[in-house]
Design a protein around this motif. Structure first.
Motif, PDB file in Angstrom:
ATOM      1  N   VAL A  18       0.841  -1.207   0.000  1.00 38.85           N
ATOM      2  CA  VAL A  18       0.000   0.000   0.000  1.00 38.85           C
ATOM      3  C   VAL A  18       0.868   1.245   0.000  1.00 38.85           C
ATOM      4  O   VAL A  18       0.606   2.215  -0.711  1.00 38.85           O
ATOM      5  N   ALA A  19       1.948   1.229   0.796  1.00 35.93           N
ATOM      6  CA  ALA A  19       2.855   2.383   0.850  1.00 35.93           C
ATOM      7  C   ALA A  19       3.477   2.637  -0.501  1.00 35.93           C
ATOM      8  O   ALA A  19       3.617   3.771  -0.947  1.00 35.93           O
ATOM      9  N   GLY A  20       3.861   1.560  -1.194  1.00 38.60           N
ATOM     10  CA  GLY A  20       4.476   1.707  -2.507  1.00 38.60           C
ATOM     11  C   GLY A  20       3.502   2.247  -3.529  1.00 38.60           C
ATOM     12  O   GLY A  20       3.869   3.034  -4.395  1.00 38.60           O
ATOM     13  N   CYS A  21       2.228   1.834  -3.421  1.00 38.64           N
ATOM     14  CA  CYS A  21       1.217   2.267  -4.391  1.00 38.64           C
ATOM     15  C   CYS A  21       0.962   3.763  -4.293  1.00 38.64           C
ATOM     16  O   CYS A  21       0.488   4.378  -5.231  1.00 38.64           O
ATOM     17  N   GLY A  22       1.242   4.361  -3.129  1.00 34.33           N
ATOM     18  CA  GLY A  22       0.992   5.780  -2.967  1.00 34.33           C
ATOM     19  C   GLY A  22       2.053   6.660  -3.583  1.00 34.33           C
ATOM     20  O   GLY A  22       1.904   7.870  -3.632  1.00 34.33           O
ATOM     21  N   LYS A  23       3.139   6.075  -4.078  1.00 31.53           N
ATOM     22  CA  LYS A  23       4.236   6.840  -4.660  1.00 31.53           C
ATOM     23  C   LYS A  23       4.023   7.026  -6.158  1.00 31.53           C
ATOM     24  O   LYS A  23       3.645   6.099  -6.859  1.00 31.53           O
ATOM     25  N   GLU A 165       8.060   4.114 -15.954  1.00 35.40           N
ATOM     26  CA  GLU A 165       7.253   3.087 -15.296  1.00 35.40           C
ATOM     27  C   GLU A 165       7.834   1.698 -15.539  1.00 35.40           C
ATOM     28  O   GLU A 165       7.774   0.827 -14.669  1.00 35.40           O
ATOM     29  N   ALA A 166       8.417   1.499 -16.731  1.00 36.38           N
ATOM     30  CA  ALA A 166       8.994   0.195 -17.062  1.00 36.38           C
ATOM     31  C   ALA A 166      10.211  -0.130 -16.196  1.00 36.38           C
ATOM     32  O   ALA A 166      10.629  -1.289 -16.121  1.00 36.38           O
ATOM     33  N   CYS A 167      10.781   0.891 -15.548  1.00 39.04           N
ATOM     34  CA  CYS A 167      11.946   0.675 -14.672  1.00 39.04           C
ATOM     35  C   CYS A 167      11.536   0.194 -13.279  1.00 39.04           C
ATOM     36  O   CYS A 167      12.384  -0.223 -12.497  1.00 39.04           O
ATOM     37  N   LYS A 168      10.238   0.274 -12.969  1.00 32.95           N
ATOM     38  CA  LYS A 168       9.760  -0.144 -11.663  1.00 32.95           C
ATOM     39  C   LYS A 168       9.598  -1.660 -11.597  1.00 32.95           C
ATOM     40  O   LYS A 168       9.193  -2.296 -12.567  1.00 32.95           O
ATOM     41  N   SER A 169       9.940  -2.201 -10.455  1.00 37.87           N
ATOM     42  CA  SER A 169       9.720  -3.619 -10.183  1.00 37.87           C
ATOM     43  C   SER A 169       9.235  -3.720  -8.746  1.00 37.87           C
ATOM     44  O   SER A 169      10.002  -3.506  -7.810  1.00 37.87           O
ATOM     45  N   TYR A 170       7.928  -4.007  -8.595  1.00 36.39           N
ATOM     46  CA  TYR A 170       7.304  -3.957  -7.280  1.00 36.39           C
ATOM     47  C   TYR A 170       7.516  -2.546  -6.704  1.00 36.39           C
ATOM     48  O   TYR A 170       7.091  -1.576  -7.289  1.00 36.39           O
ATOM     49  N   ASN A 171       8.195  -2.421  -5.581  1.00 36.27           N
ATOM     50  CA  ASN A 171       8.414  -1.097  -4.997  1.00 36.27           C
ATOM     51  C   ASN A 171       9.822  -0.574  -5.239  1.00 36.27           C
ATOM     52  O   ASN A 171      10.259   0.360  -4.569  1.00 36.27           O
ATOM     53  N   ASN A 172      10.521  -1.164  -6.180  1.00 38.98           N
ATOM     54  CA  ASN A 172      11.886  -0.751  -6.498  1.00 38.98           C
ATOM     55  C   ASN A 172      11.935  -0.031  -7.839  1.00 38.98           C
ATOM     56  O   ASN A 172      11.141  -0.304  -8.737  1.00 38.98           O
ATOM     57  N   PHE A 173      12.882   0.877  -7.957  1.00 40.37           N
ATOM     58  CA  PHE A 173      13.118   1.583  -9.219  1.00 40.37           C
ATOM     59  C   PHE A 173      14.506   1.170  -9.692  1.00 40.37           C
ATOM     60  O   PHE A 173      15.511   1.596  -9.137  1.00 40.37           O
ATOM     61  N   ASN A 174      14.555   0.331 -10.696  1.00 41.70           N
ATOM     62  CA  ASN A 174      15.812  -0.265 -11.139  1.00 41.70           C
ATOM     63  C   ASN A 174      16.520   0.609 -12.169  1.00 41.70           C
ATOM     64  O   ASN A 174      16.784   0.195 -13.303  1.00 41.70           O
ATOM     65  N   ALA A 175      16.820   1.833 -11.757  1.00 42.56           N
ATOM     66  CA  ALA A 175      17.481   2.788 -12.656  1.00 42.56           C
ATOM     67  C   ALA A 175      18.004   3.953 -11.834  1.00 42.56           C
ATOM     68  O   ALA A 175      17.685   4.099 -10.654  1.00 42.56           O
ATOM     69  N   GLU A 176      18.810   4.785 -12.478  1.00 38.83           N
ATOM     70  CA  GLU A 176      19.290   6.028 -11.866  1.00 38.83           C
ATOM     71  C   GLU A 176      19.091   7.160 -12.865  1.00 38.83           C
ATOM     72  O   GLU A 176      19.059   6.931 -14.078  1.00 38.83           O
TER      73      GLU A 176
END
Length: 222
Positions: A18-23, A165-176
Motif C-alpha cells: 500500500v505504501a508503494g502504491c501511494g508513490k 514506469e517500465a523501470c519499476k519492479s514492485y516497490n523498487n526503481f531499477n534505474a538512476e
C-alpha cells in the motif's frame, strides 16, 4: 503461534504494498537522482567559455543503473577557443573576499578543463575566474531560468512516463537519473537546455532535452 506470526508477516507485506502504491513515478525518480544541477553560472570572453554547475551527485560516481549516497559538487568547466593541449592548467577562483588556486584537468571526451571546487571555496554573491591575467566574472544564469530543476524533472516524468514506469519492479526503481544543464558552446545551442537522462540496470538509457526558458522539448529518445 505459527499462524499468528504468518498473519503478521502477511500484514507487513500488505502495508508495504500500500505504501508503494501511494508513490508516483516522480517520487521514484527524485529518490534515484545520481546527479542534479540546481545552480548554473557561466562567463565568456574572446578566449575562454566557463561554466560552474552546483548540485549533488553520487559519492561513488558509477554508471551502473543504481543510485547511491549523494554528495555536493561544484564543477568548474573551462573551454578554450584556441587549441589547448596541456593536461593540467592552474586557475584562480575568487568568491567574495576568498581566493583559491586550483588545478583543472583536461577531459579528452569534452575537450574542456574541469575541477570540482567543493570543499575548496564557499560561493558568495560574486564568482570570478582568473587565468593568465584574464578575469571572467561568472553570472548565475540559473536565477533567470523560467524552468528550474524541479520543473524540469516534472516535465521529464510527464513525457517519459511509460519508459520510467517500465523501470519499476514492485516497490523498487531499477534505474538512476541525471539532470544537467547542457554546455552551450559544446552543443552549439543559442539558449540553455536541461538534459534529463535515465539509465537502467541493463545499461539502456533514454533522455529528454528541455528548454530552461519555456519548458519546450527540443528532443527526446523515441
Amino acid at each position: 503461534m505459527f499462524k499468528k506470526v504468518l498473519a503478521m508477516l502477511s500484514l507487513v507485506v500488505v502495508c508495504l504494498g500500500v505504501a508503494g502504491c501511494g508513490k508516483t513515478i516522480q517520487n521514484y525518480v527524485e529518490e534515484n537522482m545520481s546527479e542534479i544541477t540546481n545552480e548554473y553560472y557561466q562567463a565568456e570572453n574572446d578566449n575562454i567559455y566557463a561554466t560552474l554547475s552546483v548540485g549533488t551527485r553520487e559519492k561513488d560516481y558509477l554508471y551502473n543503473g543504481q543510485s547511491t549516497e549523494s554528495v555536493n559538487f561544484m564543477l568548474l568547466t573551462l573551454t578554450f577557443k584556441n587549441d589547448m593541449r596541456d593536461k593540467v592548467i592552474h586557475v584562480q577562483v575568487k568568491s567574495g573576499e576568498n581566493t583559491v588556486s586550483v588545478e583543472a584537468e583536461l577531459n579528452n571526451l569534452s575537450d574542456a578543463y574541469m575541477v570540482d571546487l567543493v570543499d575548496t571555496i564557499v560561493l558568495g554573491d560574486t564568482v570570478e575566474i582568473v587565468y593568465e591575467n584574464e578575469t571572467l566574472p561568472l553570472t548565475k544564469v540559473s536565477n533567470d531560468f523560467q524552468i528550474d530543476a524541479q520543473k524540469a524533472i516534472t516535465i521529464a516524468c510527464e513525457n517519459l512516463s511509460e519508459k520510467l514506469e517500465a523501470c519499476k519492479s514492485y516497490n523498487n526503481f531499477n534505474a538512476e537519473c541525471y539532470l544537467r544543464v547542457l554546455n552551450q558552446k559544446q552543443n552549439n545551442f543559442n539558449e540553455l537546455y536541461w538534459c534529463f537522462t535515465c539509465l537502467n540496470y541493463e545499461g539502456e538509457s533514454f533522455s529528454i532535452i528541455i528548454s530552461t526558458v519555456d519548458g519546450e522539448i527540443l528532443a527526446q529518445t523515441e
